[in-house]
Design an enzyme around this catalytic site. Structure first.
Site, PDB file in Angstrom:
ATOM      1  CB  CYS A  36      -5.105   4.112 -34.216  1.00 18.71           C
ATOM      2  SG  CYS A  36      -4.896   3.553 -32.521  1.00 18.71           S
ATOM      3  CB  CYS A 109       0.760  -0.431 -30.271  1.00 19.48           C
ATOM      4  SG  CYS A 109       0.554   0.116 -31.972  1.00 19.48           S
TER       5      CYS A 109
HETATM    6 FE1  FES Z   1      -3.080   2.304 -32.579  1.00 18.99          FE
HETATM    7 FE2  FES Z   1      -1.807  -0.020 -32.417  1.00 18.99          FE
HETATM    8  S1  FES Z   1      -2.277   1.140 -34.225  1.00 18.99           S
HETATM    9  S2  FES Z   1      -2.809   1.026 -30.843  1.00 18.99           S
END
Ligand code: FES
Length: 169
Positions: A36, A109
């Site tokens: 991400c 996360c």
């Molecule tokens: Fe990747 Fe939260 S979406 S750390």
């Protein structure tokens, strides 16, 4: 993500605790998630208390994801007064504290926060075999400034990307 969790994250985001660099930190850890693009850096300062070396204060900087910021905010409060070993024993779901169980798509996360904590508290333990560089930096610079520096520079920031999630079915 359910509405209740979103509400708790929004609440934690309204007044995030322990944001920013920590002057005179004893340890710094930085991690990134290659899936991400989120990055998180954590600073730790210790103190002696009752004959034990415990975490006096922890702060963080992060780019992006509000769940990671909310977890980091809670985690930096939860680890206060713990020894490095006690803090290292905490898993992502414990660090998420009152946010409660996170949905599968948000578990990484909390793992990002766990990774930054491990990187700061036990650099050797956080080394990831496939990663090209060690996980931590003793630099006390901010995350953004350090990212803009060349990584090959001696003493510059080195970021280790966490292992990607297991393949999804
Ligand atoms: Fe990747 Fe939260 S979406 S750390």
């Amino acid at each position: 993500m359910n509405d209740d969790l979103q509400k708790r994250i929004t609440e934690a985001m309204r007044d995030p605790k322990n944001l920013g660099e920590l002057e005179g930190a004893d340890a710094v850890g930085t991690v990134g998630n290659s899936d991400c693009g989120e990055m998180l850096r954590m600073w730790i300062k210790y103190k002696q208390e009752g004959g034990r070396k415990v975490i006096d204060r922890a702060t963080f900087q992060s780019f992006g994801c509000e769940t990671a910021i909310a977890v980091a905010s809670l985690a930096t409060e939860l680890i206060r007064g713990k020894t490095a070993e006690e803090a290292l024993a905490m898993k992502g779901d414990e660090l998420a504290g009152e946010l409660g169980p996170l949905p599968p798509m948000k578990i990484h996360c909390a793992q990002l926060v766990e990774g930054a904590l491990r990187s700061a508290l036990a650099p050797a333990a956080s080394a990831i075999p496939s990663a090209p560089a060690a996980a931590s930096s003793n630099s006390t610079g901010g995350l953004l400034e350090n990212m803009l520096q060349p990584t090959e520079k001696p003493g510059g920031v080195r970021v280790v990307f966490l292992k990607p999630d297991a393949p999804k079915n």
